[in-house]
Write a protein that holds these residues in place. Structure first.
Motif, short mmCIF file in Angstrom:
data_model
loop_
_atom_site.label_atom_id
_atom_site.label_comp_id
_atom_site.label_asym_id
_atom_site.label_seq_id
_atom_site.Cartn_x
_atom_site.Cartn_y
_atom_site.Cartn_z
N UNK A 259 0.82 -1.21 0.00
CA UNK A 259 0.00 0.00 0.00
C UNK A 259 0.85 1.26 0.00
N UNK A 260 2.03 1.18 0.65
CA UNK A 260 2.89 2.35 0.75
C UNK A 260 3.88 2.47 -0.41
N UNK A 261 4.03 1.42 -1.21
CA UNK A 261 5.04 1.44 -2.27
C UNK A 261 4.46 1.61 -3.67
N UNK A 262 3.27 1.06 -3.91
CA UNK A 262 2.74 0.98 -5.27
C UNK A 262 2.64 2.34 -5.96
N UNK A 263 2.03 3.32 -5.29
CA UNK A 263 1.81 4.63 -5.93
C UNK A 263 3.14 5.32 -6.24
N UNK A 264 4.05 5.26 -5.27
CA UNK A 264 5.33 5.97 -5.43
C UNK A 264 6.16 5.36 -6.57
N UNK A 265 6.14 4.03 -6.68
CA UNK A 265 6.98 3.36 -7.68
C UNK A 265 6.35 3.38 -9.08
N UNK A 266 5.04 3.18 -9.15
CA UNK A 266 4.39 3.09 -10.47
C UNK A 266 3.79 4.41 -10.94
N UNK A 267 3.47 5.29 -10.00
CA UNK A 267 2.77 6.52 -10.37
C UNK A 267 1.29 6.28 -10.61
N UNK A 268 0.83 5.04 -10.39
CA UNK A 268 -0.57 4.70 -10.62
C UNK A 268 -1.32 4.63 -9.29
N UNK A 269 -2.54 5.13 -9.24
CA UNK A 269 -3.29 5.14 -7.98
C UNK A 269 -3.82 3.76 -7.59
N UNK A 270 -3.83 3.49 -6.28
CA UNK A 270 -4.55 2.32 -5.76
C UNK A 270 -6.02 2.73 -5.72
N UNK A 271 -6.87 1.99 -6.40
CA UNK A 271 -8.28 2.36 -6.46
C UNK A 271 -9.17 1.56 -5.52
N UNK A 272 -8.75 0.29 -5.26
CA UNK A 272 -9.57 -0.55 -4.39
C UNK A 272 -8.69 -1.45 -3.52
N UNK A 273 -9.24 -1.81 -2.35
CA UNK A 273 -8.64 -2.80 -1.45
C UNK A 273 -9.59 -4.00 -1.34
N UNK A 274 -9.05 -5.20 -1.55
CA UNK A 274 -9.81 -6.41 -1.27
C UNK A 274 -9.55 -6.80 0.17
N UNK A 275 -10.61 -6.90 0.99
CA UNK A 275 -10.43 -7.10 2.43
C UNK A 275 -11.13 -8.36 2.94
N UNK A 276 -11.22 -9.38 2.10
CA UNK A 276 -11.84 -10.63 2.52
C UNK A 276 -12.24 -11.45 1.32
N UNK A 277 -12.79 -12.64 1.58
CA UNK A 277 -13.13 -13.55 0.50
C UNK A 277 -14.52 -13.30 -0.07
#
Length: 451
Positions: A259-277
């Motif tokens: 969560x803390x690395x994706x935006x900074x490295x790719x420049x792409x926004x995190x749009x959703x979190x999957x939080x269960x099955x």
């Protein structure tokens, strides 16, 4: 979510309390601990370095407001920088196009793409009131096509049939044509995954992308892979014009590195979190809310939103009306409260969003788990309607029958009845003007919480 990072940062920031000013001396050690906490959370090194440099530049020498302790001042700075790293604000899906809006889902095998397609379809249907069609272009796994068909039936989405003999491009184009004819608002295309990034997979998905020209291309990645998630996202981003990221299995990620690395490295926004099955277990990603969770401040906005969408308001109104009339709170009502809690993700999800939960001792947290809630539900389900309405009649032989029917011991039935009496008392207080503390004390396993 983010339990270990929350615990480490909480201890570090507490150490600054009582200081009159944030200076080089008293912040140096704190920042060293923050750096170690982030590295242990598997945050990418360049991201950690940039984050620490920004916090240091803002914090050193800053006058502490009279109403704030240095710890609170630093928490504010850390919170703001965490938000900055993760993307400032939620970036919603762009569906502003002539229907159908096409969404392409990409990612590695095992990341949870197919389940995420179903979750997103349900999210768009319930939250955005969209008519959604799903299709699988994974021609290598017949089970994936069948799985998506089953999930589509479960959530009430349209399903475009496909087979392993077809070309993925033909499947994508066929799904879009059907969506146009049947007036679907959104088409979500599932794609094949591999165990690693390879040229053949990339060529296939590039060909599919060029043929269907999706308005959104989402990369689905397992958050538990930490900074590897960001690196894999970067590899896909170089092959495809990604518009965003879906982080899956975030409920099992105690670290938070992805969560803390994706935006900074790719420049792409995190749009959703999957939080269960479950197909309901998808949250829009709000950087400021996630930063608050990481720092143990809770996330009341998400909790309120979940209550609005997942709580059965008719049942809640019925219970409120019943209590207002002075009628007793019975075990059937208690069972309904447990069901509503499960709809909101269970105790773990609730505790994750409540402020101050990060400060609770581990042994107290361990007392609260969703298995207990399921056991309580099973016990109540083994009772007769009369027993649920009048719990006082449940004596020796009835307790044995209920225990046998629910697969528990008689002492578990006794424990439930004791907790129910506590809940009854709490409901009376709520009727006289209670609040969150009284509500929490009445929930299963929460009686010993130090509110």
């Amino acid at each position: 979510m983010f339990d270990s990072l929350t615990e480490r940062l909480g201890k570090t920031l507490k150490n600054l309390r009582g200081q009159g000013r944030l200076s080089e001396d008293n912040i140096k050690e704190a920042l060293r601990d923050v750096r170690m906490a982030l590295l242990e959370a598997d945050v990418a090194l360049p991201v950690v370095k940039a984050f620490i440099d920004k916090v240091r530049a803002r914090a050193v020498g800053q006058e502490v407001l009279q109403s704030l302790s240095p710890g609170q001042a630093l928490i504010k700075i850390v919170h703001e920088e965490l938000v900055h790293v993760m993307g400032e604000a939620n970036e919603a899906l762009n569906l502003h196009t002539t229907p159908p809006a096409v969404i392409l889902m990409a990612g590695l095998q095992g990341a949870g793409k197919t389940t995420s397609v179903a979750k997103l379809a349900r999210f768009l249907a319930e939250r955005e009131k969209k008519k959604v069609l799903v299709a699988s272009a994974d021609v290598y796994r017949p089970a994936a096509i069948k799985q998506l068909e089953t999930l589509a039936a479960e959530i009430g989405a349209g399903f475009f049939p496909s087979s392993t003999e077809q070309d993925p491009v033909a499947i994508g184009q066929g799904a879009i044509e059907q969506a146009k004819k049947q007036f679907f608002d959104v088409v979500i295309i599932d794609t094949a995954g591999r165990l690693h990034v390879d040229a053949e997979m990339m060529d296939e998905i590039k060909r599919l992308h060029a043929a269907i020209n999706p308005i959104e291309t989402l990369f689905v990645v397992d958050s538990m892979t930490g900074q590897d998630a960001a690196n894999t996202a970067q590899a896909f981003n170089e092959a495809l014009p990604l518009t965003g990221v879906v982080l899956t299995k975030a409920d099992g990620d105690a670290r938070g590195g992805a969560a803390l690395s994706v935006r900074e490295i790719t420049g792409k926004p995190i749009k959703f979190l999957g939080v269960g099955e479950k197909t309901t277990a998808l949250e829009a990603f709000h950087p400021e809310r996630v930063a608050s969770r990481i720092l143990g401040m809770g996330d009341m906005l998400s909790l309120i939103e979940e209550a609005q969408h997942k709580v059965d308001h008719k049942e809640a109104e019925k219970l409120a009306h019943k209590l207002k009339k002075g009628k007793g709170f019975d075990l059937a009502d208690f069972r309904e409260q447990l069901r509503q809690m499960q709809n909101m993700g269970g105790m773990a999800s609730l505790m994750d969003k409540l402020p101050g939960m990060g400060d609770l001792p581990a042994n107290v947290k361990d007392q609260v788990n969703d298995r207990d809630m399921l056991r309580l539900g099973a016990i109540i389900d083994s009772m007769t309607p009369g027993e649920r309405q009048r719990p006082d009649i449940i004596k020796g032989s009835r307790k044995k029958r209920i225990a046998a029917g629910s697969g528990v011991q008689v002492q578990d039935v006794n424990k439930l009845l004791k907790q129910f009496k506590q809940m009854q008392k709490m409901m009376k207080k709520m009727g006289k003007g209670g609040g969150m503390k009284k509500l929490m004390r009445g929930l299963p396993g929460m009686g010993k919480m130090p509110f």
